[in-house]
Design a protein around this motif. Structure first.
Motif, mmCIF file in Angstrom:
data_model
loop_
_atom_site.group_PDB
_atom_site.id
_atom_site.type_symbol
_atom_site.label_atom_id
_atom_site.label_comp_id
_atom_site.label_asym_id
_atom_site.label_seq_id
_atom_site.Cartn_x
_atom_site.Cartn_y
_atom_site.Cartn_z
ATOM 1 N N PRO A 78 2.336 11.899 0.002
ATOM 2 C CA PRO A 78 2.086 10.619 1.075
ATOM 3 C C PRO A 78 2.012 11.394 2.692
ATOM 4 O O PRO A 78 3.554 11.477 3.624
ATOM 5 C CB PRO A 78 2.455 9.355 1.093
ATOM 6 C CG PRO A 78 3.238 10.066 -0.024
ATOM 7 C CD PRO A 78 3.328 11.174 -0.279
ATOM 8 N N ALA A 137 2.137 6.126 -6.753
ATOM 9 C CA ALA A 137 0.791 7.555 -7.472
ATOM 10 C C ALA A 137 1.955 8.778 -7.273
ATOM 11 O O ALA A 137 1.636 9.957 -7.823
ATOM 12 C CB ALA A 137 0.179 7.628 -6.289
ATOM 13 N N TRP A 138 2.392 9.381 -6.017
ATOM 14 C CA TRP A 138 2.708 10.024 -6.107
ATOM 15 C C TRP A 138 4.028 11.020 -6.865
ATOM 16 O O TRP A 138 4.106 11.802 -7.196
ATOM 17 C CB TRP A 138 3.164 10.609 -4.793
ATOM 18 C CG TRP A 138 3.940 11.795 -4.070
ATOM 19 C CD1 TRP A 138 3.524 13.200 -4.358
ATOM 20 C CD2 TRP A 138 5.306 12.571 -3.921
ATOM 21 N NE1 TRP A 138 5.000 13.784 -4.477
ATOM 22 C CE2 TRP A 138 5.551 13.757 -3.542
ATOM 23 C CE3 TRP A 138 6.588 11.255 -3.404
ATOM 24 C CZ2 TRP A 138 6.940 14.080 -3.152
ATOM 25 C CZ3 TRP A 138 7.297 11.673 -2.754
ATOM 26 C CH2 TRP A 138 7.548 12.796 -2.358
ATOM 27 N N GLU A 163 4.055 9.324 7.129
ATOM 28 C CA GLU A 163 4.705 7.777 7.477
ATOM 29 C C GLU A 163 5.650 8.157 7.716
ATOM 30 O O GLU A 163 6.429 8.969 8.152
ATOM 31 C CB GLU A 163 5.376 7.422 5.584
ATOM 32 C CG GLU A 163 4.500 7.760 4.252
ATOM 33 C CD GLU A 163 3.965 6.392 4.466
ATOM 34 O OE1 GLU A 163 4.530 5.635 5.243
ATOM 35 O OE2 GLU A 163 2.823 6.420 4.016
ATOM 36 N N VAL A 178 0.863 -0.691 -0.308
ATOM 37 C CA VAL A 178 -0.197 0.233 0.332
ATOM 38 C C VAL A 178 0.888 1.486 -0.288
ATOM 39 O O VAL A 178 0.839 2.023 -0.608
ATOM 40 C CB VAL A 178 -1.301 -0.174 1.275
ATOM 41 C CG1 VAL A 178 -1.829 1.720 1.303
ATOM 42 C CG2 VAL A 178 -1.847 -1.572 0.964
ATOM 43 N N ARG A 179 2.049 1.127 1.226
ATOM 44 C CA ARG A 179 2.393 2.561 1.154
ATOM 45 C C ARG A 179 4.090 2.496 -0.010
ATOM 46 O O ARG A 179 3.420 3.822 -0.829
ATOM 47 C CB ARG A 179 4.041 2.596 2.419
ATOM 48 C CG ARG A 179 3.221 2.225 3.393
ATOM 49 C CD ARG A 179 4.238 1.697 4.425
ATOM 50 N NE ARG A 179 4.525 2.579 5.509
ATOM 51 C CZ ARG A 179 4.304 2.571 6.001
ATOM 52 N NH1 ARG A 179 6.021 1.335 6.847
ATOM 53 N NH2 ARG A 179 4.865 3.204 8.127
ATOM 54 N N THR A 235 10.329 9.035 2.081
ATOM 55 C CA THR A 235 9.578 10.470 1.339
ATOM 56 C C THR A 235 10.052 11.598 1.232
ATOM 57 O O THR A 235 10.172 12.045 0.576
ATOM 58 C CB THR A 235 7.575 10.050 1.936
ATOM 59 O OG1 THR A 235 7.956 8.327 2.473
ATOM 60 C CG2 THR A 235 6.850 10.762 1.345
ATOM 61 N N GLN A 276 2.578 1.759 -3.070
ATOM 62 C CA GLN A 276 2.126 2.328 -4.425
ATOM 63 C C GLN A 276 1.212 3.849 -3.660
ATOM 64 O O GLN A 276 1.161 4.500 -4.998
ATOM 65 C CB GLN A 276 0.322 1.354 -3.789
ATOM 66 C CG GLN A 276 0.306 -0.027 -4.570
ATOM 67 C CD GLN A 276 0.885 -0.066 -5.977
ATOM 68 O OE1 GLN A 276 0.292 0.659 -6.799
ATOM 69 N NE2 GLN A 276 1.465 -0.752 -6.456
ATOM 70 N N ARG A 277 1.544 4.030 -2.113
ATOM 71 C CA ARG A 277 0.585 5.515 -2.436
ATOM 72 C C ARG A 277 2.460 6.233 -3.016
ATOM 73 O O ARG A 277 1.943 7.274 -3.795
ATOM 74 C CB ARG A 277 1.393 5.932 -1.044
ATOM 75 C CG ARG A 277 -0.918 6.625 -0.497
ATOM 76 C CD ARG A 277 -0.781 6.846 0.883
ATOM 77 N NE ARG A 277 -0.955 5.780 1.608
ATOM 78 C CZ ARG A 277 -0.479 5.533 2.396
ATOM 79 N NH1 ARG A 277 -0.547 6.843 3.491
ATOM 80 N NH2 ARG A 277 -0.943 4.751 3.436
#
Ligand code: ADP
Length: 453
Positions: A63, A53-54, A66, A46-47, A74, A49-50
């Motif tokens: 995100p 996506a960013w 985190e 999930v992380r 990040t 993907q996030r």
């Protein structure tokens, strides 16, 4: 481990114990470990993907919250991206400045790729070649500029020599080619119409001067030859000497006028604080031109005006004398010549030189003040004209901020009006000022039409 993950692991354990397998602690441990690993893997997915996506879309939200390595990653990525974003903005601003500077250049700049397609051009280049700055981008330049000279020059990739191309409105553009990168080309263009015109004028001028001097010089050397070879006696000899004197005077007059013109062109604007009397000036010119006329004309002179003009007195004298001597030379015997002084409503003063002479056809008027322009060349030369008189008058006017207006009608006469500007006029006896175009033309029965030179 995050709270969510711990809750999830606990629930798995509870579920497992509820199924009565706590008699098998190894199995429970394996199941729990698998569950935890799956949960962790899911969360990582999930992380990831996030984060992806960013990273894929700069508009997506960064995100948040985190922790641990992901948070650090990040945060660092975000900083790197931010630095890149700022660098990009700075570069964009620099490019915009750079393009603006090229845009401000008086020369045309056009960039082409190796296939001669237009990549970029500034407004000047668009104007020089009549191209559209947006629509013509990515077009092959030889489809738009088809002149063979240009196409040939482009294909030769000649970066050493410039070519001059005739373009719209009779203008001339000089073009220089440069190559850069992998076959890309830079085309620099410059409007050289003025330079070409000046060059043509200079050539014409030299040709005219040579022509003007050659004729009297040839005549003089012919006379010298005659005097040397032939044994001329008495009256004949006198006649030849007189002709020689006339020819040398003609050359002298030409050289004098050329020097006057050169002085007028090369000297600074006349001092506004140097005042001289208009009446004294008129008095001197009167004496000179009366001698030239030798009683053949009827003269009309103005009453004393009490006016003072400022500027270079010798130049004002030269302008007035030129106009009056022209009137004498182009007006037949018993014709009338007048000098009128007319104060105008704006404070300037108009000096009209009018005659009832041959007059000038309208088509000649615009060119009359060009050097060596003559309506009737033989008459001008026969009366000692150099073809430079009105050029001198125009220069004197311009240097003093004044104007020269010429009105003429063939067979009726001419009026040459020299307007001395208001800030160079003072004093004067009180008299009604009038507007030039509404005023009676000085002593001529026909009304002025108000042309300006
Ligand atoms: P030029 O020495 O030939 O007189 P100018 O420059 O003084 O040269 O005058 C240019 C031409 O203008 C003359 O050759 C003549 O044809 C014409 N011109 C000048 N003044 C007059 C005038 N008052 N009447 C008729 N034609 C004139």
């Amino acid at each position: 481990m995050s709270a969510g993950l711990m809750v999830w692991a606990g629930s798995v354990l509870l579920a497992v114990s509820a199924t009565g397998v706590n008699d098998h602690p190894v199995l429970v441990a394996v199941l729990a470990a698998t569950g935890v690993a799956l949960g962790l893997g899911l969360m990582e997915a999930v992380r990831t993907q996030r984060l992806l996506a960013w990273l894929r879309s700069p508009q997506a939200q960064v995100p948040q919250h985190e922790e641990g390595a992901w948070g650090d990653l990040t945060y660092r990525l975000e900083r790197i991206l931010e630095t890149h974003r700022r660098d990009l903005q700075r570069e964009k601003a620099r490019l915009a400045d750079f393009l603006e500077a090229i845009e401000a250049s008086p020369n045309g700049v056009l960039l082409m790729d190796a296939n001669e397609h237009i990549v970029w051009l500034n407004t000047q280049a668009a104007h020089h070649f009549q191209l559209h700055p947006v629509r013509d981008l990515h077009q092959r330049i030889t489809n738009l500029i088809r002149q063979p000279l240009f196409v040939q020059h482009l294909q030769s990739r000649n970066t050493q020599q410039a070519i001059t191309l005739p373009v719209h409105d009779g203008r001339s553009i000089s073009i220089m080619l440069r190559t850069y990168g992998e076959g890309a080309m830079l085309l620099l263009s410059q409007d050289v119409s003025e330079r070409e015109r000046n060059e043509a004028m200079r050539r014409d001028f030299v040709a005219n001067v040579s022509h003007e001097i050659r004729t009297p010089l040839a005549a003089l050397s012919g006379f010298v030859e005659s005097l040397t070879v032939l044994r001329l006696e008495g009256g004949e000899r006198e006649r030849v000497l007189e002709l020689m004197r006339q020819q040398s005077q003609r050359m002298q007059a030409l050289v004098d006028d050329l020097l006057t013109l050169a002085r007028l062109e090369g000297s600074p604007r006349p001092n506004p604080d140097h005042w001289f009397s208009l009446d004294d000036l008129i008095g001197r010119v009167m004496a000179e031109v009366a001698g030239l006329s030798a009683g053949r004309h009827q003269w009309h002179w103005p009453e004393p005006t009490g006016l003072e003009l400022s500027g270079v007195e010798s130049e004002a004298h030269s302008a007035l004398a030129n106009l009056l001597s022209n009137a004498v030379r182009y007006t037949p015997e018993r014709g009338q010549i007048a000098l009128g002084v007319q104060p105008l409503t704006d404070g300037s003063v108009a000096l009209h030189v009018s005659d009832t002479g041959a007059g000038i056809a309208a088509e000649h008027l615009p060119r009359l003040t060009e050097r060596f322009y003559r309506v009737d060349g033989s008459r001008s030369r026969a009366t000692g004209g150099t073809g430079l008189g009105l050029s001198i008058v125009k220069h004197v006017c311009q240097r003093h901020g004044g104007q020269l207006r010429i009105e003429s009608e063939p067979g009726v006469g001419s009026v040459f009006t020299l307007v001395w500007p208001a800030l160079r006029v003072r004093g004067g006896v009180e008299q009604g000022a009038s507007d030039l175009l509404g005023a009676e033309s000085a002593l001529l029965p026909w009304a002025p039409r108000g042309r300006e030179r």
